[in-house]
Design a protein around this motif. Sequence first.
Motif, PDB file in Angstrom:
ATOM      1  N   PHE A 169      41.289  70.206  36.580  1.00  0.00           N
ATOM      2  CA  PHE A 169      41.963  70.896  37.680  1.00  0.00           C
ATOM      3  C   PHE A 169      41.116  70.825  38.942  1.00  0.00           C
ATOM      4  CE2 PHE A 169      43.658  72.998  33.868  1.00  0.00           C
ATOM      5  CZ  PHE A 169      45.019  72.874  34.107  1.00  0.00           C
ATOM      6  N   GLU A 189      42.132  81.612  34.168  1.00  0.00           N
ATOM      7  CA  GLU A 189      42.962  82.518  34.959  1.00  0.00           C
ATOM      8  C   GLU A 189      42.902  82.216  36.449  1.00  0.00           C
ATOM      9  OE1 GLU A 189      41.683  86.429  33.978  1.00  0.00           O
ATOM     10  OE2 GLU A 189      42.682  86.463  32.021  1.00  0.00           O
ATOM     11  N   GLY A 193      47.804  75.606  38.656  1.00  0.00           N
ATOM     12  CA  GLY A 193      48.440  74.524  37.915  1.00  0.00           C
ATOM     13  C   GLY A 193      48.919  75.002  36.555  1.00  0.00           C
ATOM     14  N   ASN A 194      49.421  74.081  35.782  1.00  0.00           N
ATOM     15  CA  ASN A 194      49.950  74.392  34.451  1.00  0.00           C
ATOM     16  C   ASN A 194      48.797  74.468  33.450  1.00  0.00           C
ATOM     17  OD1 ASN A 194      51.343  74.662  32.082  1.00  0.00           O
ATOM     18  ND2 ASN A 194      52.553  72.798  32.291  1.00  0.00           N
ATOM     19  N   THR A 195      48.519  75.662  32.967  1.00  0.00           N
ATOM     20  CA  THR A 195      47.401  75.878  32.038  1.00  0.00           C
ATOM     21  C   THR A 195      47.881  76.079  30.597  1.00  0.00           C
ATOM     22  OG1 THR A 195      47.416  78.263  32.447  1.00  0.00           O
ATOM     23  CG2 THR A 195      46.000  76.910  33.856  1.00  0.00           C
ATOM     24  N   GLN A 196      49.096  75.645  30.312  1.00  0.00           N
ATOM     25  CA  GLN A 196      49.640  75.854  28.963  1.00  0.00           C
ATOM     26  C   GLN A 196      48.785  75.160  27.905  1.00  0.00           C
ATOM     27  OE1 GLN A 196      53.723  74.655  28.500  1.00  0.00           O
ATOM     28  NE2 GLN A 196      53.912  75.546  26.453  1.00  0.00           N
ATOM     29  N   ASN A 198      45.581  74.570  27.992  1.00  0.00           N
ATOM     30  CA  ASN A 198      44.363  75.370  27.794  1.00  0.00           C
ATOM     31  C   ASN A 198      44.639  76.579  26.909  1.00  0.00           C
ATOM     32  OD1 ASN A 198      44.407  74.034  30.564  1.00  0.00           O
ATOM     33  ND2 ASN A 198      42.241  74.503  30.368  1.00  0.00           N
ATOM     34  N   ASN A 199      45.744  77.274  27.212  1.00  0.00           N
ATOM     35  CA  ASN A 199      46.077  78.478  26.450  1.00  0.00           C
ATOM     36  C   ASN A 199      46.370  78.151  24.991  1.00  0.00           C
ATOM     37  OD1 ASN A 199      45.855  80.036  28.795  1.00  0.00           O
ATOM     38  ND2 ASN A 199      47.997  79.685  29.332  1.00  0.00           N
TER      39      ASN A 199
END
Length: 318
Positions: A169, A189, A193-196, A198-199
Amino acid sequence: RSSTAQLHLLTPTFFLLTGIPGIGSAQAWVTLVFGPMYLLALLGNGALLAVVWIDTTLHQPMFFLLAVLAATDLGLATSIAPGLLAVLWLGPQPVPYAACLFQMFFVHALTAMESGVLLTMACDRAVAVGSPLHYSILVTKARVGYVALALAVKAVAIVIPFPLLVAQFGHFRAKTIGHAYCAHMAVVELVVGNTQANNLYGLALSLAVSGLDILGITSSYGLIAHVVLRLPTQEARAKAFGTCSSHICVILTFYVSGLFSYLTHRFGRHTVPKPVHILLSNIYLLLPPALNPLIYGVRTKQIRDRLLETFTCTKSQF
């Protein structure tokens, strides 16, 4: 104003760790808790490593595993404690972007390593109790070394995606991390951007690593209980159980504190105050390294005798 907003979205050269937000000047008093914990971790694990290294009678697989655990605890405590104490005592501290990613890697890798070592020690005790006649053949110093190397490689392999996923990122909402160290989710946090990915990876890794290790530990102690309960006398059962009592205490210290930290973070985000989240996560990383050498030093006769002998000899010289 738009140019300022744009600057805030660029990858920062450093992050600002704030410690435990919400408790104000009380942060300095928290050092009275975490400072002694870190000192115990340094002295206790350092003493264990020195004793196992110096005393050739302790050059056995069980004590080599204990030395691996002590080294892991030493690394885990040192990866967060100096920065944590600086933030709590001096206030918010800057940490370079690359250093933050390195800390993220080491904290999570050493946590995974510790969980793997605890599983290995449970398997070691299962073999010692279940097949005592074959123990010296099945468990050797060379095999312990190979297992320790495999655990280290596994920890690196499964944790290296954490900093790599963050590094992809290029924009962040802010450079202030509301935490005492560079925890993966605390940094994520701030990402724009799209952190899906990572989660999902963080959740899957937590469940897979801890879940599989806990399952293996439970199976090992199920086997141990099955063997112990079949022993003919109460004295034999007590002796067999005594060989595992220290390890059981260490397991409970690590996983119970980790479970509280995990549950409050995942399911109590909106009900449990954020300072409690951060306190629990730091206790989870510092309490086991502080207590483990005390547990083994007190409950393991060979180590206790060697430490007492060393202390007595040192005292007699003065």
